[in-house]
Design a protein around this motif. Sequence first.
Motif, PDB file in Angstrom:
ATOM      1  N   ALA A   9       0.851  -1.065  -0.145  1.00 34.27           N
ATOM      2  CA  ALA A   9      -0.081  -0.039  -0.033  1.00 34.27           C
ATOM      3  C   ALA A   9       0.770   1.275   0.119  1.00 34.27           C
ATOM      4  O   ALA A   9       0.377   2.261  -0.619  1.00 34.27           O
ATOM      5  N   GLY A  10       1.969   1.237   0.626  1.00 33.00           N
ATOM      6  CA  GLY A  10       2.965   2.612   0.641  1.00 33.00           C
ATOM      7  C   GLY A  10       3.292   2.841  -0.475  1.00 33.00           C
ATOM      8  O   GLY A  10       3.568   4.132  -0.679  1.00 33.00           O
TER       9      GLY A  10
ATOM     10  N   ARG B 295       6.284  12.673   5.804  1.00 33.56           N
ATOM     11  CA  ARG B 295       4.773  12.942   6.376  1.00 33.56           C
ATOM     12  C   ARG B 295       3.919  11.976   5.763  1.00 33.56           C
ATOM     13  O   ARG B 295       2.734  11.725   6.302  1.00 33.56           O
ATOM     14  N   GLU B 296       4.198  11.429   4.620  1.00 30.79           N
ATOM     15  CA  GLU B 296       3.364  10.518   3.727  1.00 30.79           C
ATOM     16  C   GLU B 296       3.066   9.384   4.613  1.00 30.79           C
ATOM     17  O   GLU B 296       2.168   8.705   4.547  1.00 30.79           O
ATOM     18  N   GLN B 297       3.907   8.914   5.664  1.00 28.86           N
ATOM     19  CA  GLN B 297       3.525   7.851   6.771  1.00 28.86           C
ATOM     20  C   GLN B 297       2.272   8.129   7.367  1.00 28.86           C
ATOM     21  O   GLN B 297       1.728   7.074   8.104  1.00 28.86           O
ATOM     22  N   GLU B 298       1.942   9.311   7.572  1.00 29.65           N
ATOM     23  CA  GLU B 298       0.617   9.724   8.183  1.00 29.65           C
ATOM     24  C   GLU B 298      -0.434   9.006   7.573  1.00 29.65           C
ATOM     25  O   GLU B 298      -1.415   8.498   8.210  1.00 29.65           O
ATOM     26  N   ILE B 299      -0.334   8.807   6.187  1.00 23.20           N
ATOM     27  CA  ILE B 299      -1.469   8.135   5.249  1.00 23.20           C
ATOM     28  C   ILE B 299      -1.448   6.716   5.659  1.00 23.20           C
ATOM     29  O   ILE B 299      -2.417   6.150   5.866  1.00 23.20           O
ATOM     30  N   GLY B 300      -0.303   5.942   5.779  1.00 21.28           N
ATOM     31  CA  GLY B 300      -0.188   4.629   6.260  1.00 21.28           C
ATOM     32  C   GLY B 300      -0.939   4.332   7.709  1.00 21.28           C
ATOM     33  O   GLY B 300      -1.811   3.621   7.820  1.00 21.28           O
TER      34      GLY B 300
ATOM     35  N   ALA C  45      -4.428   2.149   8.156  1.00 22.52           N
ATOM     36  CA  ALA C  45      -4.177   1.253   9.571  1.00 22.52           C
ATOM     37  C   ALA C  45      -5.390   1.468  10.261  1.00 22.52           C
ATOM     38  O   ALA C  45      -6.219   0.537  10.781  1.00 22.52           O
ATOM     39  N   GLN C  46      -5.735   2.681  10.766  1.00 18.10           N
ATOM     40  CA  GLN C  46      -7.090   3.068  11.691  1.00 18.10           C
ATOM     41  C   GLN C  46      -8.218   2.681  11.051  1.00 18.10           C
ATOM     42  O   GLN C  46      -9.118   2.128  11.474  1.00 18.10           O
TER      43      GLN C  46
END
Length: 177
Positions: free
Chosen positions: A56-57, A100-105, A109-110
């Motif tokens: 997904a990343g 900051r794109e890790q916030e999307i991951g 997950a949430q």
Amino acid sequence: MKSVFGILPAAGLAVGLALASLPANGQQPQAPIPGLKPATPACVAAAKEILQMKHAGAMYANAVPNIVHQTKDQILSTNLNYQKDLNEVEVIVAKKLAGREQEIGEGMAQIYCNMFTEQELKDLVVFYKSPLGQKLLTAEPQAIQTSMNYMTNWAQNFATIVNGEFRAEMRKRGKQI
């Protein structure tokens, strides 16, 4: 290995466009997603493992540089005399906000934790690690792409039939279109 997300470049663009409308203050912590209940760490871990297996990343990997570039272009469109400065600032802002794109991951997950129970996610992890799950991860992107191509072809052929029906009905009314 390809993933379901690898065939969804439009989704990446949608994410980029959606994020481009967010406030630009990079120092703000990510707010919880409205309407989602908090997830347990174990649930989030299982969801992240599934998202990693599905690659997904890749869908949001370039979100930060793309949004920074889009923002620069938008500002540049009304400030052409600042092109050199804006090009330099683009590099600074992209470096400052890298990661900051890790916030999307985290958000994804949430969302998974709100769509599935923790046990369901753990069961999915086991499934995706099985031979059939591995086959699904490998074959599903091609199956989806082939299905999308089929639907596109079907729609084009069906549109020709619909067009013919319109023309026939209009001829009955004495009107050529």
